[in-house]
Motif scaffolding. Structure first.
Motif, PDB file in Angstrom:
ATOM      1  N   ALA A   1      -1.966  -1.544  -3.898  1.00 57.36           N
ATOM      2  CA  ALA A   1      -2.962  -0.577  -3.437  1.00 57.36           C
ATOM      3  C   ALA A   1      -2.314   0.777  -3.231  1.00 57.36           C
ATOM      4  CB  ALA A   1      -3.610  -1.059  -2.134  1.00 57.36           C
ATOM      5  N   GLY A   2      -3.119   1.807  -3.327  1.00 59.05           N
ATOM      6  CA  GLY A   2      -2.607   3.144  -3.085  1.00 59.05           C
ATOM      7  C   GLY A   2      -3.733   4.103  -2.771  1.00 59.05           C
ATOM      8  N   ILE A   3      -3.372   5.188  -2.105  1.00 58.53           N
ATOM      9  CA  ILE A   3      -4.310   6.238  -1.714  1.00 58.53           C
ATOM     10  C   ILE A   3      -3.870   7.533  -2.379  1.00 58.53           C
ATOM     11  CG2 ILE A   3      -5.329   7.506   0.213  1.00 58.53           C
ATOM     12  CD1 ILE A   3      -4.415   5.104   2.018  1.00 58.53           C
ATOM     13  N   SER A   4      -4.760   8.189  -3.121  1.00 61.84           N
ATOM     14  CA  SER A   4      -4.484   9.484  -3.736  1.00 61.84           C
ATOM     15  C   SER A   4      -3.254   9.397  -4.658  1.00 61.84           C
ATOM     16  CB  SER A   4      -4.327  10.551  -2.641  1.00 61.84           C
ATOM     17  OG  SER A   4      -4.262  11.846  -3.189  1.00 61.84           O
ATOM     18  N   LEU A   5      -2.184  10.121  -4.355  1.00 64.89           N
ATOM     19  CA  LEU A   5      -0.973   9.992  -5.162  1.00 64.89           C
ATOM     20  C   LEU A   5      -0.514   8.546  -5.221  1.00 64.89           C
ATOM     21  CD1 LEU A   5       1.485  11.233  -6.696  1.00 64.89           C
ATOM     22  CD2 LEU A   5       2.604  11.413  -4.459  1.00 64.89           C
ATOM     23  N   GLY A   6      -0.617   7.833  -4.111  1.00 64.75           N
ATOM     24  CA  GLY A   6      -0.229   6.423  -4.095  1.00 64.75           C
ATOM     25  C   GLY A   6      -1.013   5.599  -5.090  1.00 64.75           C
ATOM     26  N   ALA A   7      -2.299   5.927  -5.291  1.00 67.05           N
ATOM     27  CA  ALA A   7      -3.104   5.214  -6.280  1.00 67.05           C
ATOM     28  C   ALA A   7      -2.593   5.481  -7.683  1.00 67.05           C
ATOM     29  CB  ALA A   7      -4.566   5.623  -6.153  1.00 67.05           C
ATOM     30  N   ALA A   8      -2.216   6.724  -7.957  1.00 59.06           N
ATOM     31  CA  ALA A   8      -1.703   7.067  -9.283  1.00 59.06           C
ATOM     32  C   ALA A   8      -0.394   6.351  -9.580  1.00 59.06           C
ATOM     33  CB  ALA A   8      -1.521   8.580  -9.393  1.00 59.06           C
ATOM     34  N   VAL A   9       0.486   6.282  -8.594  1.00 62.24           N
ATOM     35  CA  VAL A   9       1.756   5.584  -8.787  1.00 62.24           C
ATOM     36  C   VAL A   9       1.521   4.080  -8.907  1.00 62.24           C
ATOM     37  CG1 VAL A   9       4.025   5.103  -7.793  1.00 62.24           C
ATOM     38  CG2 VAL A   9       3.031   7.393  -7.583  1.00 62.24           C
ATOM     39  N   ALA A  10       0.608   3.554  -8.103  1.00 66.65           N
ATOM     40  CA  ALA A  10       0.319   2.114  -8.127  1.00 66.65           C
ATOM     41  C   ALA A  10      -0.168   1.669  -9.492  1.00 66.65           C
ATOM     42  CB  ALA A  10      -0.721   1.781  -7.058  1.00 66.65           C
ATOM     43  N   VAL A  11      -1.123   2.399 -10.055  1.00 67.19           N
ATOM     44  CA  VAL A  11      -1.688   1.963 -11.332  1.00 67.19           C
ATOM     45  C   VAL A  11      -0.685   2.150 -12.469  1.00 67.19           C
ATOM     46  CG1 VAL A  11      -2.834   4.146 -11.985  1.00 67.19           C
ATOM     47  CG2 VAL A  11      -3.816   1.942 -12.683  1.00 67.19           C
TER      48      VAL A  11
ATOM     49  N   VAL B   1       0.839  -1.196   0.000  1.00 71.41           N
ATOM     50  CA  VAL B   1       0.000   0.000   0.000  1.00 71.41           C
ATOM     51  C   VAL B   1       0.875   1.247   0.000  1.00 71.41           C
ATOM     52  CG1 VAL B   1      -1.891   1.217   1.113  1.00 71.41           C
ATOM     53  CG2 VAL B   1      -1.720  -1.264   1.339  1.00 71.41           C
ATOM     54  N   LEU B   2       0.575   2.176  -0.906  1.00 69.93           N
ATOM     55  CA  LEU B   2       1.302   3.436  -1.030  1.00 69.93           C
ATOM     56  C   LEU B   2       0.434   4.569  -0.468  1.00 69.93           C
ATOM     57  CD1 LEU B   2       2.483   3.058  -4.750  1.00 69.93           C
ATOM     58  CD2 LEU B   2       3.580   2.163  -2.671  1.00 69.93           C
ATOM     59  N   PRO B   3       0.941   5.354   0.487  1.00 73.91           N
ATOM     60  CA  PRO B   3       0.149   6.438   1.075  1.00 73.91           C
ATOM     61  C   PRO B   3      -0.055   7.599   0.108  1.00 73.91           C
ATOM     62  CG  PRO B   3       1.974   5.787   2.509  1.00 73.91           C
ATOM     63  CD  PRO B   3       2.218   5.169   1.165  1.00 73.91           C
ATOM     64  N   GLY B   4      -0.934   8.503   0.508  1.00 73.71           N
ATOM     65  CA  GLY B   4      -1.142   9.735  -0.245  1.00 73.71           C
ATOM     66  C   GLY B   4      -0.109  10.793   0.100  1.00 73.71           C
ATOM     67  N   THR B   5      -0.212  11.912  -0.596  1.00 77.40           N
ATOM     68  CA  THR B   5       0.732  13.013  -0.421  1.00 77.40           C
ATOM     69  C   THR B   5       0.727  13.534   1.012  1.00 77.40           C
ATOM     70  OG1 THR B   5       0.292  13.676  -2.698  1.00 77.40           O
ATOM     71  CG2 THR B   5       1.380  15.282  -1.272  1.00 77.40           C
ATOM     72  N   GLY B   6       1.892  13.602   1.625  1.00 83.22           N
ATOM     73  CA  GLY B   6       2.004  14.116   2.983  1.00 83.22           C
ATOM     74  C   GLY B   6       1.569  13.149   4.050  1.00 83.22           C
ATOM     75  N   SER B   7       1.054  11.988   3.658  1.00 86.72           N
ATOM     76  CA  SER B   7       0.604  10.991   4.617  1.00 86.72           C
ATOM     77  C   SER B   7       1.724   9.996   4.890  1.00 86.72           C
ATOM     78  CB  SER B   7      -0.653  10.291   4.091  1.00 86.72           C
ATOM     79  OG  SER B   7      -1.235   9.461   5.080  1.00 86.72           O
ATOM     80  N   ASP B   8       1.397   8.902   5.591  1.00 88.26           N
ATOM     81  CA  ASP B   8       2.464   8.009   6.016  1.00 88.26           C
ATOM     82  C   ASP B   8       2.019   6.550   6.003  1.00 88.26           C
ATOM     83  OD1 ASP B   8       0.798   7.892   8.259  1.00 88.26           O
ATOM     84  OD2 ASP B   8       2.209   8.901   9.598  1.00 88.26           O
ATOM     85  N   ALA B   9       2.963   5.683   6.286  1.00 87.51           N
ATOM     86  CA  ALA B   9       2.694   4.243   6.276  1.00 87.51           C
ATOM     87  C   ALA B   9       1.694   3.852   7.353  1.00 87.51           C
ATOM     88  CB  ALA B   9       4.002   3.474   6.462  1.00 87.51           C
ATOM     89  N   ARG B  10       1.694   4.545   8.469  1.00 84.05           N
ATOM     90  CA  ARG B  10       0.767   4.187   9.546  1.00 84.05           C
ATOM     91  C   ARG B  10      -0.679   4.334   9.094  1.00 84.05           C
ATOM     92  NH1 ARG B  10       0.631   6.917  15.618  1.00 84.05           N
ATOM     93  NH2 ARG B  10      -1.464   6.218  16.179  1.00 84.05           N
TER      94      ARG B  10
END
Length: 240
Positions: A69-79, A12-21
């Motif tokens: 999986a990814g959230i926000s920016l993480g979703a863009a990088v994941a796909v 799972v990749l976090p969103g911008t400014g967010s973290d692994a937790r």
């Protein structure tokens, strides 16, 4: 082993400014319930996207196929990573996508640019206090923690995110992998219409929706919605 996945590992990749937790809070319990061990990636604020790509490559080298999986920016990088590593991708879980294609003018990119500029001009403490005063308590707590950890590279990380060109609809349409997009119906920064666009474009995709209050009460609702969409067994998606 859950019959839907040909793997025991999710990343799972976090969103911008967010973290692994926060990424782990959002996905690990739901993934664990279907036999997946979650790797939540801690971003390197000095080079966020490269740190995500390196983590994906290392996980694929070690574990083979992955639920990505990814959230926000993480979703863009994941796909985007999955388009070049389809053989290593068992499924995609994409939460809160922020824009399609060019980020220019999108609420999330504008917010990231404004915050980066404010941080450089006013400093971390002042901007964090303003953010906390205008944000839901759960989001304020999350960003207070992650922003402090990513300082002083945080402004550069925000600017990097705001420049990231996401896949376009034509590129998404060529991805045949099982996928779910989870959008928040009341999130102005991550508009639900972007989630709908992604879900319509991806050929083998389910759309699930949540609310910001639901995420605040229990971030794990993102993971449950994602698993439900990939599973396709439940007649009614879970609410959160």
């Amino acid at each position: 082993m859950h019959s839907r996945f040909d793997t025991r590992t999710a990343i799972v990749l976090p969103g911008t400014g967010s973290d692994a937790r926060f990424a782990a809070d959002a996905f690990s319990a739901a993934f664990d319930s279907v036999g997946l061990t979650t790797i939540a990636v801690e971003p390197d604020p000095a080079d966020v996207i490269e740190s995500y790509l390196s983590a994906l490559d290392e996980a694929a080298d070690r574990h083979g196929r992955l639920v990505v999986a990814g959230i926000s920016l993480g979703a863009a990088v994941a796909v985007r990573w999955a388009t070049d590593h389809a053989s290593n991708t068992a499924a995609l879980a994409l939460a809160l996508p922020a824009w399609t294609g060019d980020p220019a003018g999108s609420p999330a990119a504008l917010s990231a640019e404004f915050t980066a500029r404010s941080l450089r001009e006013q400093g971390l403490d002042s901007v964090t206090a303003a953010m906390a005063a205008s944000s839901p308590p759960w989001l304020a707590r999350t960003l207070q923690r992650s922003w402090a950890a990513q300082w002083p590279d945080l402004p550069d990380a925000l600017d990097e995110a705001a420049r990231h060109h996401s896949l376009g609809l034509d590129e998404l349409a060529r991805i045949q992998l099982p996928a779910v997009v989870v959008g928040a119906v009341d999130d102005a920064v991550h508009p639900i219409e972007v989630a709908r666009q992604w879900a319509r474009a991806l050929p083998n995709c389910a759309l699930r929706t949540v609310t910001l209050d639901g995420i605040g009460s229990d971030p794990g609702c993102l993971g449950r919605a994602a698993v439900d969409g990939l599973d396709q067994r439940s007649a009614q998606p879970p609410s959160c």
